[in-house]
Design an enzyme around this catalytic site. Sequence first.
Site, PDB file in Angstrom:
ATOM      1  N   LYS A 128       0.843  -1.205   0.000  1.00  0.00           N
ATOM      2  CA  LYS A 128       0.000   0.000   0.000  1.00  0.00           C
ATOM      3  C   LYS A 128       0.878   1.256   0.000  1.00  0.00           C
ATOM      4  CE  LYS A 128      -0.351  -0.268   5.049  1.00  0.00           C
ATOM      5  NZ  LYS A 128      -1.129  -0.842   6.161  1.00  0.00           N
ATOM      6  N   ARG A 179     -10.998   0.310  14.351  1.00  0.00           N
ATOM      7  CA  ARG A 179     -10.704   1.141  13.191  1.00  0.00           C
ATOM      8  C   ARG A 179     -11.494   0.600  12.008  1.00  0.00           C
ATOM      9  NH1 ARG A 179      -4.552   1.356  10.894  1.00  0.00           N
ATOM     10  NH2 ARG A 179      -5.117  -0.766  10.324  1.00  0.00           N
ATOM     11  N   TYR A 184      16.047  30.193   8.946  1.00  0.00           N
ATOM     12  CA  TYR A 184      14.851  30.936   9.349  1.00  0.00           C
ATOM     13  C   TYR A 184      14.746  31.062  10.862  1.00  0.00           C
ATOM     14  CZ  TYR A 184      12.911  30.619   4.604  1.00  0.00           C
ATOM     15  OH  TYR A 184      12.691  30.742   3.257  1.00  0.00           O
ATOM     16  N   MET A 234      12.242  24.533   2.571  1.00  0.00           N
ATOM     17  CA  MET A 234      11.470  23.749   1.598  1.00  0.00           C
ATOM     18  C   MET A 234      12.372  22.897   0.704  1.00  0.00           C
ATOM     19  SD  MET A 234       8.721  25.039  -1.241  1.00  0.00           S
ATOM     20  CE  MET A 234       7.674  25.862  -0.057  1.00  0.00           C
TER      21      MET A 234
HETATM   22  C1  LIG Z   1      -0.335  -1.774   6.890  1.00  0.00           C
HETATM   23  C2  LIG Z   1      -0.907  -3.065   7.332  1.00  0.00           C
HETATM   24  C3  LIG Z   1      -0.094  -4.197   7.471  1.00  0.00           C
HETATM   25  C4  LIG Z   1       1.420  -4.136   7.376  1.00  0.00           C
HETATM   26  O1  LIG Z   1       1.915  -3.597   8.575  1.00  0.00           O
HETATM   27  P1  LIG Z   1       3.490  -3.440   8.854  1.00  0.00           P
HETATM   28  O2  LIG Z   1       3.562  -3.019  10.265  1.00  0.00           O
HETATM   29  O3  LIG Z   1       3.963  -2.392   7.898  1.00  0.00           O
HETATM   30  O4  LIG Z   1       4.115  -4.743   8.579  1.00  0.00           O
HETATM   31  C5  LIG Z   1      -0.701  -5.416   7.747  1.00  0.00           C
HETATM   32  N1  LIG Z   1      -2.043  -5.497   7.914  1.00  0.00           N
HETATM   33  C6  LIG Z   1      -2.845  -4.424   7.823  1.00  0.00           C
HETATM   34  C7  LIG Z   1      -4.313  -4.581   8.044  1.00  0.00           C
HETATM   35  C8  LIG Z   1      -2.310  -3.166   7.546  1.00  0.00           C
HETATM   36  O5  LIG Z   1      -3.110  -2.091   7.480  1.00  0.00           O
END
Ligand SMILES: *Cc1c(COP(=O)(O)O)cnc(C)c1O
Length: 372
Positions: free
Chosen positions: A44, A143, A262, A315
């Site tokens: 992802k 969640r 800055y 930046m």
């Molecule tokens: C992002 C995610 C993972 C992977 O988690 P890591 O800690 O990056 O290994 C696995 N399962 C779900 C549901 C996630 O959202």
Amino acid sequence: MSGLNPVAAAESQAELIIDLAALVANWRSLAARIAPAACAAVVKADAYGVGAEQASKALYDAGCRVFFVAQASEGVRVRAVVGAEPAIYVLNGLIAGAGRLDPYVAHDLRPVLGSLEDLRIWSASGLGRSIKAALHVDSGMNRLGLPHGESLTLAGQVGALGIDLVMSHFVSSEVSADPLNAQQIAGFDAVRAAFPGLQASMANSAGLFLPQRPFYDLVRPGYALYGGNPTPDAPNPMRAVVTLRAPIIQTREIGAGESVGYNAQWTARRVSRLATIGVGYADGLLRALMGTDARIGGEAVVAGVHCPFAGRVSMDLTVIDVTDVPGGVRAGDMVELLGPTITVDDMAARAGTIGYEILTNLGRRYARTYRR
Ligand SMILES: *Cc1c(COP(=O)(O)O)cnc(C)c1O
């Protein structure tokens, strides 16, 4: 990566090197650890910033046959490089709305159904007859996912919906002594017993290192694949995947008492040599890495010497204190920001965040190189 124009290439540009061989080695070592369970890859958010297409293709070539993305559009990108065979699950589930199911059909993506509303949409679509899906059960995150009780009412109906996997997600797997881990495993075991025909999956990267070994049929590492430390209290068992190097654009010497950047947040305590590097917060070098008179911030490594950030990160620019580099530095020299010496977890600690945020903020202006 393609798309670099000649002008950009001729500018001394910061470079991001992605070591796909290390990525594959990380996947193989995790896969060996959890065998005979299967090892998926979570790709992802553009494979945590390293490039979804390149990472997915390399992992597919190494034998990975299950991928997880957050959004359907990410699944479409992964499908284009891995071909028809692998399973691609979309973690965020279905979101009601016209056309929402189209990518699942067109690209054979598997939704992770995480609410009664998701189940209703999926059931009404009839797509479960041709496309597989996963059921997400909430074991404590609050969640995504169905509460335990709700999920148990579905036992016996999942076959008609094409559901072949039941999964849940850890709250604090990186804290191996947290009693929540055992509680979640016990809860998940109870749910799993109600769905005897389904494959089960619980562990993210850190979950692979829990003493309970909650591997079930399939594990879902992300962070560890990209070189992050899944065991924060122990040495990192993973290989570094990301190297970030930036060019020095200018150097100068300033007197004791002069300030840098800055709002004059960093003051030289001695005659100091400074180097300005061509990377800033627009490139994902978090502003929280600023080095001020009150706190130590980020660092770069120049010729083996750790050089602290001096003042605020701008930046497009950051200033580092190179006073202690023997022989000095010159414009055009490259400095390490991430790589063999500075890990993603080190940089994150200095920014007061987690390595996940460092990786997923890696900028789009870098000259990217993929090493096989
Ligand atoms: C992002 C995610 C993972 C992977 O988690 P890591 O800690 O990056 O290994 C696995 N399962 C779900 C549901 C996630 O959202």
